[in-house]
Write an enzyme that holds these catalytic residues in place. Structure first.
Site, PDB file in Angstrom:
ATOM      1  N   SER A 114      86.690 -10.901  38.092  1.00  0.00           N
ATOM      2  CA  SER A 114      85.733 -11.943  37.729  1.00  0.00           C
ATOM      3  C   SER A 114      86.234 -12.845  36.594  1.00  0.00           C
ATOM      4  O   SER A 114      85.748 -13.964  36.439  1.00  0.00           O
ATOM      5  CB  SER A 114      84.398 -11.312  37.350  1.00  0.00           C
ATOM      6  OG  SER A 114      84.604 -10.322  36.369  1.00  0.00           O
ATOM      7  N   ASP A 320      75.970 -10.180  28.570  1.00  0.00           N
ATOM      8  CA  ASP A 320      77.348 -10.232  29.055  1.00  0.00           C
ATOM      9  C   ASP A 320      78.281 -10.613  27.909  1.00  0.00           C
ATOM     10  O   ASP A 320      78.310 -11.758  27.466  1.00  0.00           O
ATOM     11  CB  ASP A 320      77.439 -11.255  30.201  1.00  0.00           C
ATOM     12  CG  ASP A 320      78.851 -11.346  30.784  1.00  0.00           C
ATOM     13  OD1 ASP A 320      79.778 -10.716  30.234  1.00  0.00           O
ATOM     14  OD2 ASP A 320      79.023 -12.067  31.795  1.00  0.00           O
ATOM     15  N   HIS A 323      82.525 -11.828  29.995  1.00  0.00           N
ATOM     16  CA  HIS A 323      82.939 -13.141  30.520  1.00  0.00           C
ATOM     17  C   HIS A 323      82.753 -14.215  29.454  1.00  0.00           C
ATOM     18  O   HIS A 323      82.376 -13.907  28.328  1.00  0.00           O
ATOM     19  CB  HIS A 323      82.141 -13.443  31.784  1.00  0.00           C
ATOM     20  CG  HIS A 323      82.341 -12.395  32.830  1.00  0.00           C
ATOM     21  ND1 HIS A 323      81.421 -11.401  33.078  1.00  0.00           N
ATOM     22  CD2 HIS A 323      83.388 -12.156  33.655  1.00  0.00           C
ATOM     23  CE1 HIS A 323      81.884 -10.596  34.023  1.00  0.00           C
ATOM     24  NE2 HIS A 323      83.077 -11.025  34.387  1.00  0.00           N
TER      25      HIS A 323
END
Ligand SMILES: *[C@@H]1O[C@H](CO)[C@@H](O)[C@H](O)[C@H]1NC(C)=O
Ligand SMILES: *[C@@H]1O[C@H](CO)[C@@H](O)[C@H](O)[C@H]1NC(C)=O
Ligand SMILES: *[C@@H]1O[C@H](CO)[C@@H](O)[C@H](O)[C@H]1NC(C)=O
Length: 342
Positions: A114, A320, A323
């Site tokens: 990702s 998160d 990321h």
């Protein structure tokens, strides 16, 4: 691979390891680069720059809800205002039109997890903002997504792969094959490859995407993950060398650091915890590659950006801290990639 003129030296970009990038020159020619900077561009600090961000994320229709922090309500926009300043030289300004012109008819592939999705969407936004009138044709879903800038015929492609080496279905479950790279057939056809792998190597429980590990004819239930990573990277390094034209240590999942409420980068050019053991494993694998390899060494500059994660400002819920918001840090990774390629 088609070769003519300067594209003989089309670079095989390789992000070896998140968050490192390394580039492998396709044919062993050293690309004479007008912009070649005679300095370590990875050593420096973040400085405030009012001309940042490089684009308005609300005008980019290619950002996953996972990364679209402004859209999902991030109230502070200060994190968008930082530019990476190497200590002893300046990075060029990103010029999407020259990039598209130079890579006319070429295919650029990001291969990895990702974080690769994160980076490739940022590149598409950067290019899109330079040529908003150009249509982007999107083909494919799932594991290979191909975005072509029409008129230029430049394709920016994502090939999703958690480990770079293969995961196949066996009679008793999914097998992580540490010594096999089947997808390489597709990768070989590209003009630029940008690899990245790391996040998934230490995952276990329901997040682990395999049931067994295979090395040669041996099938085992599990092994030291750093050792597995080393074997996987060695397979990858051999693949680069041969196919590209041109146990003892316990491993703990790094603790999720809490990135909420962080609004400014670390001031300075050193991150207190330094580099992890994986960076030395990577260094070893890179040293083994005989083809010229360039590393985009973005580890430290990324560590300094504790303010640039989505935190709770994403469209999928949860916090998160893995990321990065788009726009944001990934634009700098791509600016560094641009600096290598142009
Ligand atoms: C990506 O799309 C372009 C334009 O349709 C096509 O020429 C190219 O072969 C595609 N690449 C891959 C890997 O699917
Ligand atoms: C970073 O530290 C330097 C010197 O300690 C200071 O002059 C500068 O204003 C600081 N920068 C930021 C962004 O806080
Ligand atoms: C990346 O850069 C840091 C700091 O400049 C350095 O200590 C490290 O060895 C580099 N990593 C690799 C894999 O070259």
């Amino acid at each position: 691979m088609t070769t003519n003129g300067w594209i003989r030296v089309a670079i095989f970009g390789v992000i070896c390891l998140s968050p490192w990038l390394c580039l492998v020159n396709a044919e062993g020619h050293v690309h004479q680069n007008a912009n070649k900077l005679n300095c370590n561009r990875y050593e420096g600090s973040w400085v405030r720059d009012n001309s940042y961000p490089l684009y308005d994320s609300s005008k980019c229709p290619h950002i996953d809800k996972q990364f679209d922090c402004v859209k999902y309500g991030r109230p502070d926009h200060e994190y968008l205002k930082y530019r990476w300043q190497p200590q002893s030289c300046d990075l060029p300004r990103f010029d999407g039109k020259s990039f598209l012109t130079k890579f006319k008819g070429k295919q650029i592939m990001f291969i990895g997890d990702s974080i690769s999705v994160n980076q490739y969407q940022s590149l598409i936004c950067m290019l899109h903002s330079s040529v908003p009138e150009i249509r982007i044709l999107t083909e494919g879903r799932g594991h290979v997504i191909n975005n072509t800038f029409q008129g230029y015929g430049v394709s920016v492609i994502l090939s999703f792969s958690t480990h770079l080496v293969d995961i196949v279905n066996g009679p008793n479950g999914r097998i992580l094959k540490l010594d096999s790279i089947q997808n390489g057939e597709l990768w070989k056809q590209m003009d630029v490859l940008v690899f990245n792998t790391w996040l998934w190597w230490y995952r276990d429980g329901p997040k682990q995407p395999w049931d067994y590990i295979q090395i040669g004819n041996k099938i085992i239930k599990d092994m030291d993950r750093m050792e597995a990573f080393k074997l996987g990277l060695t397979t990858w390094a051999n693949w680069v060398d041969t196919k590209v034209d041109t146990q003892k240590t316990k491993w703990n999942e790094p603790k999720l650091t809490n990135c909420a409420k962080e609004t400014v980068p670390v001031n300075g050019s050193r991150y207190p915890t330094g580099l992890g053991r994986e960076s030395y494993v990577l260094q070893d694998a890179l040293n083994r590659i005989k083809k010229p390899v360039q590393l985009l060494n973005v580890t430290i500059l990324s560590q300094l950006r504790k303010d640039a994660h989505p935190s709770s400002y994403n469209g999928i819920g949860g916090i998160d801290c893995t990321h990065w918001c788009i726009a944001g840090l990934m634009d700098t990774w791509n600016l560094l990639l641009y600096t290598e390629l142009m």
